[in-house]
Write an enzyme that holds these catalytic residues in place. Structure first.
Site, PDB file in Angstrom:
ATOM      1  N   TYR A  82       0.872  -1.168   0.000  1.00 25.60           N
ATOM      2  CA  TYR A  82       0.000   0.000   0.000  1.00 25.60           C
ATOM      3  C   TYR A  82       0.911   1.221   0.000  1.00 25.60           C
ATOM      4  O   TYR A  82       1.846   1.298   0.802  1.00 25.60           O
ATOM      5  CB  TYR A  82      -0.880  -0.016   1.261  1.00 25.60           C
ATOM      6  CG  TYR A  82      -1.696   1.229   1.470  1.00 25.60           C
ATOM      7  CD1 TYR A  82      -2.749   1.551   0.614  1.00 25.60           C
ATOM      8  CD2 TYR A  82      -1.438   2.088   2.535  1.00 25.60           C
ATOM      9  CE1 TYR A  82      -3.507   2.693   0.814  1.00 25.60           C
ATOM     10  CE2 TYR A  82      -2.192   3.235   2.749  1.00 25.60           C
ATOM     11  CZ  TYR A  82      -3.222   3.537   1.884  1.00 25.60           C
ATOM     12  OH  TYR A  82      -3.971   4.667   2.084  1.00 25.60           O
ATOM     13  N   ASP A 141       9.664   2.599  -0.309  1.00 20.77           N
ATOM     14  CA  ASP A 141       8.605   3.271   0.440  1.00 20.77           C
ATOM     15  C   ASP A 141       8.791   2.895   1.915  1.00 20.77           C
ATOM     16  O   ASP A 141       8.399   1.813   2.356  1.00 20.77           O
ATOM     17  CB  ASP A 141       7.224   2.852  -0.072  1.00 20.77           C
ATOM     18  CG  ASP A 141       6.104   3.574   0.677  1.00 20.77           C
ATOM     19  OD1 ASP A 141       6.408   4.303   1.642  1.00 20.77           O
ATOM     20  OD2 ASP A 141       4.929   3.397   0.309  1.00 20.77           O
ATOM     21  N   LYS A 161       5.569   8.286   8.803  1.00 15.04           N
ATOM     22  CA  LYS A 161       4.986   8.001  10.117  1.00 15.04           C
ATOM     23  C   LYS A 161       5.873   8.267  11.335  1.00 15.04           C
ATOM     24  O   LYS A 161       5.638   9.212  12.085  1.00 15.04           O
ATOM     25  CB  LYS A 161       4.480   6.565  10.116  1.00 15.04           C
ATOM     26  CG  LYS A 161       3.465   6.371   8.990  1.00 15.04           C
ATOM     27  CD  LYS A 161       2.659   5.145   9.103  1.00 15.04           C
ATOM     28  CE  LYS A 161       1.588   5.149   8.030  1.00 15.04           C
ATOM     29  NZ  LYS A 161       0.401   4.415   8.330  1.00 15.04           N
TER      30      LYS A 161
HETATM   31  C1  LIG Z   1       4.001   2.024   3.114  1.00 16.58           C
HETATM   32  C2  LIG Z   1       3.026   3.153   3.085  1.00 16.58           C
HETATM   33  N1  LIG Z   1       3.139   4.102   2.150  1.00 16.58           N
HETATM   34  C3  LIG Z   1       2.311   5.164   2.106  1.00 16.58           C
HETATM   35  C4  LIG Z   1       1.295   5.284   3.024  1.00 16.58           C
HETATM   36  C5  LIG Z   1       0.380   6.475   2.961  1.00 16.58           C
HETATM   37  O1  LIG Z   1       0.658   7.347   4.008  1.00 16.58           O
HETATM   38  P1  LIG Z   1      -0.426   8.436   4.495  1.00 16.58           P
HETATM   39  O2  LIG Z   1      -1.529   7.654   5.143  1.00 16.58           O
HETATM   40  O3  LIG Z   1       0.338   9.313   5.415  1.00 16.58           O
HETATM   41  O4  LIG Z   1      -0.892   9.154   3.290  1.00 16.58           O
HETATM   42  C6  LIG Z   1       1.136   4.323   4.017  1.00 16.58           C
HETATM   43  C7  LIG Z   1       0.067   4.455   5.014  1.00 16.58           C
HETATM   44  O5  LIG Z   1      -0.212   3.552   5.778  1.00 16.58           O
HETATM   45  C8  LIG Z   1       2.022   3.227   4.046  1.00 16.58           C
HETATM   46  O6  LIG Z   1       1.913   2.266   4.976  1.00 16.58           O
END
Ligand SMILES: Cc1ncc(COP(=O)(O)O)c(C=O)c1O
Length: 438
Positions: A143, A246, A274
């Site tokens: 995700y 990511d 995060k």
């Molecule tokens: C690996 C990863 N990338 C991107 C995101 C998206 O982040 P945001 O919720 O701050 O938009 C998440 C959110 O859980 C994530 O786990």
């Protein structure tokens, strides 16, 4: 113990009058009976509006690395915002945070943004701008946020919808995405060296990027097989493809330098969010000098009214300082390991087949399987219904992981040994409850 949720239910009814399904993010809707409203958090605990306390292992899906309302972070933010929050000019705090991120992660340059979604969206654009190519590879069960390009074959996909392993189908996980976008995405099974090699060799001239969560942080924390990340790195080098890690979930959580440090593999671009600011909204895109320098004003777009705002940067400055100078990662690994060992022992004693996945600071376990899954398809063979029943029994006891095993448990610096012991006692009770019911 049966929780009193009367105020929660009443407020949720009100919430539903004003917000679709009563929430501001679909992941928070657990149905009319089980959706909670939280009044406050402190350290490792949160309290719902009825005053029930939970030891929190959701930690807002990972950001809370130190603990809720961590005093030194709150103070830094409070002090900073007295001097204003947003100026559409660069502040000294932004410079300091960028410098810290570079020192901790080893990237050459950093741009700040607000959310993980924005970070991956921009990273993909930078990769396209750098290579002049348009398509990218992602992996099933990953995700990368809420923008349209990446809402295919995420952890919300169902097994049948992803087609065969030999010939995967991009499974769109939301309505409302333009039909043409699937053309730009290629989803492959995680950890499948052969499929990756075959695809890159056939299509490299179209590929701007490979974007990978170094471990499947949205699918139970499934780990990369030895050599997997190295192989992606090698293929990207050979064919001039931008490798994007990511690290929205792994960054500042599995090591100070994130997955790049933990696994010893360097990406070309890395996205962080995060754990960077202990729950305040800020994100970053970092990377190699030559890729990052494509963001030339007027030529390649990156921006946003709130990028580098004082609230997020003050929180990141305080959080990263603590991460750099105190044994946060070591402590949460140690506590996480105690928890993982205890869970493993209780499930073994109860005769429930299971495998533990991920790392101690972000782990999960899959029930009803004996072999460690290496991709999202294998994860789906586990007993998700049993996991959910077990966790719902645990929540009843005041321990709060997510009820969906795809979302890992998270540890924070405020979880004490006492919290771990209390959690394991509750876990044992929850296992007993679930066994009684079956
Ligand atoms: C690996 C990863 N990338 C991107 C995101 C998206 O982040 P945001 O919720 O701050 O938009 C998440 C959110 O859980 C994530 O786990």
């Amino acid at each position: 113990m049966t929780r009193n949720l009367s105020k929660t239910h009443a407020l949720f009814e009100r919430a539903k009058q004003f917000m679709p399904y009563g929430v501001n993010s679909n992941f928070r809707y657990w149905g009319d009976e089980d959706t909670l409203l939280i009044a406050r958090g402190e350290g490792a605990y949160i309290w719902d509006v009825d005053g029930n306390r939970y030891i929190d292992y959701r930690l807002a899906f990972g950001p809370i690395i130190l603990g809720h309302a961590y005093p030194s972070v709150v103070e830094r933010v409070t002090d900073a915002i007295r001097g204003g929050t947003l100026f559409a000019w660069t502040t000294p705090l932004e410079v300091q945070v960028a410098e810290r991120v570079i020192r901790m992660t080893g990237v050459d340059k950093v741009r700040l943004t607000n959310t993980g979604t924005e970070a991956t969206m921009h990273a993909l654009r930078f990769a396209r701008a750098y290579t002049g190519r348009e398509r990218f590879i992602k992996f099933e069960g990953q995700y990368h946020g809420m923008h349209d390009y990446v809402l295919f074959s995420t952890a919300s996909a169902v097994a049948g919808g992803m087609g065969s392993r030999r010939n995967p189908i991009n499974m769109q996980v939301s309505s409302g995405i333009p039909e043409g976008l699937r053309h730009y995405v290629i989803n492959l099974p995680f950890n499948d060296l052969e499929r990756l090699e075959e695809t890159v060799e056939a299509r490299w001239h179209e590929l701007a990027a490979v974007i990978v969560e170094p471990l499947l942080g949205n699918a139970a924390g499934i780990m990369p097989r030895p050599g997997w990340l190295e192989k992606i790195r090698k293929l990207c080098n050979r064919y001039g493809i931008v490798l994007i890690f990511d690290e929205v979930k792994t960054g500042f959580r599995i090591a100070r330098g994130g997955a790049q440090e933990y696994f010893g593999v360097k990406a070309d671009l890395v996205t962080y969010a995060k754990a960077m600011a202990n729950g305040f909204p800020i994100a970053a895109i970092g990377g190699k000098q030559e890729v990052m320098m494509v963001i030339e004003p007027g030529r390649v777009a990156h921006g946003g009214t709130y990028t580098g705002n004082v609230v997020g940067t003050a929180a990141a400055d305080a959080t990263l300082e603590i991460l750099e100078t105190q044994p946060v990662i070591e402590t949460i690994f140690q506590r996480g390991q105690q928890l993982v060992d205890g869970i493993h022992e209780i499930l073994t004693r109860a005769g429930i087949p299971h495998v533990v996945t991920g790392l101690p600071s972000t782990f999960s376990f899959i029930l009803g399987v004996e072999e460690e899954p290496t991709d999202f398809r294998a994860y789906l063979q586990g007993d998700a219904a049993l996991y959910e029943r077990l966790v719902m029994a645990l929540i009843e006891q005041g321990v709060m992981p997510d009820c969906d095993g795809r979302e890992p448990w998270f540890l924070c610096y405020s979880h004490s040994e006492q919290d771990i012991a209390e959690t394991l006692t509750a876990f044992e009770d929850a296992v007993r409850t679930v066994k009684r019911e079956t």
